[in-house]
Design an enzyme around this catalytic site. Structure first.
Site, short mmCIF file in Angstrom:
data_model
loop_
_atom_site.label_atom_id
_atom_site.label_comp_id
_atom_site.label_asym_id
_atom_site.label_seq_id
_atom_site.Cartn_x
_atom_site.Cartn_y
_atom_site.Cartn_z
N THR A 334 -5.18 -3.87 16.53
CA THR A 334 -4.34 -3.66 17.75
C THR A 334 -4.32 -2.24 17.80
O THR A 334 -4.37 -1.40 16.91
CB THR A 334 -2.79 -4.25 17.36
OG1 THR A 334 -2.24 -3.89 18.49
CG2 THR A 334 -2.23 -3.44 16.28
N HIS A 387 0.91 -9.58 0.89
CA HIS A 387 0.65 -9.19 -0.58
C HIS A 387 0.68 -10.46 -1.38
O HIS A 387 0.62 -10.48 -2.53
CB HIS A 387 2.06 -8.31 -0.64
CG HIS A 387 1.69 -7.45 -1.93
ND1 HIS A 387 0.62 -7.54 -2.72
CD2 HIS A 387 2.33 -6.44 -2.24
CE1 HIS A 387 0.71 -6.53 -3.53
NE2 HIS A 387 1.78 -5.85 -3.33
#
Length: 416
Positions: A334, A387
């Site tokens: 992006t 994560h």
């Protein structure tokens, strides 16, 4: 008499909103002609007629929510466009409503109605709307009906009186200005279906993923130099400009090959390692952010990547994206820099576990290896990652690898 129904849209889409009717009652259409545009969670879809004939009835109007299989209009294969039946039916409906609302009309009222009809031309309005217009001194020819059939109703007249007339083509439904408890003006605007979906999914990602962002900066001196050197020849040979996005796409693919967990997703208690590189490129449109996918970016050369990004961007802005253009991406890029952003923490595009955020290019004083100071075009990079399967070490190394590939892009261009 045949029916136009909401067709099967996609495996994960079962409903939509009537965005715009492309035909009106009385129009003749051929089999395969687009008749209505539906707004879904991801894209706008044109519904084509399965029959040839005349649209005799529009059942669902713009703004209505519909589901797959719902009847939205009727079509007569034997009727002729603009035939008298439609006008006759409208006249009968007007007459019926007039009798119900004015059971004992007086002669002077009849004269007023006759006079109103003469001065209003071909305006189609209910008796109640005509009466209200007379009371308020409103010229019916200046009233914009919300009814897709063009019939003016009392609420349309009220809107004009309040100075808030609405066009039947208006996409957002606004309510009159309200005031807060502190007597401050506010206005309520209905969220589009796509905006509601975007909001819902962004919140879901933040609730479900263990999202973390790491940052680095990249010196784009060599990228800009290479683009300047190859710009003219590249356009002559390929018919497309050599932009920044192809460099970043190729750098991301190279880094994903070195750190494959960034190119994976979680399914239950399993990690699905993707052996392909379908890179989503976020595109801002009037209706919100969409992420069309550049398929097999590893197999495309720079020209192929640039052409694909250009084509997908145009389809997004023209609302011509198909479901297949948006599905199956493995990683997303992006570019907030196009709007002047210096730094951001991009939100994951689930179920992907990584997204790279590009930012504005700024010239800054940089200390070189020999301790000299030079002005360099610098960009901050942000990598958001899940994560749960990507450790901090891998995320940092991935971003460093992207940085290395962009700061030495000549080999990247040769490989691409």
């Amino acid at each position: 008499m045949n029916e136009i129904k909401v067709p099967e849209l996609a495996e994960s889409i079962t409903e939509g909103t009537i965005a715009e009717w492309l035909v009106k009652q009385g129009d003749k259409v051929e089999k395969g002609d687009p008749v209505v545009e539906l707004e879904t969670d991801k894209v706008n879809v044109e519904v084509n007629s399965e029959y040839s004939g005349v649209i005799t009835e529009i059942i669902q109007v713009e703004g209505d929510d519909v589901e797959v299989g719902d009847i939205i209009a009727k079509i007569d294969e034997n009727a002729e466009a603009g035939n008298a039946n439609t006008e006759s039916a409208q006249g009968q409906a007007d007459a019926k409503e007039e009798k119900q609302t004015e059971a004992s009309p007086k002669q002077d009222m009849k004269e007023e109605v006759r006079e109103e009809t003469q001065t209003s031309g071909d305006v189609i309005a209910s008796p109640a709307a005509r009466k209200r217009a007379r009371e308020l001194g409103i010229d019916l020819s200046k009233v914009s009906p919300r009814d897709p059939l063009g019939r003016i109703r009392p609420e349309d007249v009220e809107d004009v009186a309040k100075g808030t007339a609405k066009s039947s083509k208006q996409k957002e439904q606004k309510k009159p200005v309200e005031k807060t408890e502190f007597d401050k003006p506010v206005e309520r605007v209905k969220m589009s279906r796509r905006r509601q979906t975007i909001a819902k999914r962004l919140v879901e990602v933040q609730q479900e993923a263990a999202m973390l962002t790491t940052f680095n900066e990249v010196d784009l001196t060599n990228v800009m130099k290479l683009r300047s050197e190859r710009k003219e020849k590249f356009i002559e040979k390929h018919g497309v400009k050599l932009g920044f996005m192809s460099f970043f796409t190729k750098a991301v693919v190279g880094a994903l090959k070195d750190f494959p967990l960034l190119n994976a997703e979680i399914q239950g208690n399993e990690i699905v390692m993707k052996k392909f590189y379908d890179i989503g490129i976020a595109v801002s449109t009037e209706d919100g952010l969409v992420v069309p996918v550049v398929r097999d970016a590893d197999r495309l050369d720079f020209a192929g990547v640039e052409k694909e990004i250009r084509n997908l961007g145009k389809k997004a802005r023209d609302k011509k994206l198909e479901m297949s253009d948006l599905q199956g991406g493995s990683f997303t890029i992006t570019n907030g820099g196009t709007f002047g952003s210096m730094l951001s923490t991009p939100i994951l595009n689930a179920p992907q576990v990584g997204i790279l955020g590009m930012h504005n290019i700024q010239k800054r004083a940089v200390v070189m290896p020999d301790d000299s100071i030079e002005v360099r075009p610098m960009m901050y990079l942000a990598l958001s990652y899940d994560h749960r399967i990507v450790d901090g070490k891998e995320a940092v190394q991935f971003l460093v690898r992207v940085k290395q590939l962009l700061e030495d892009p000549y080999d990247l261009l040769l490989e691409g």
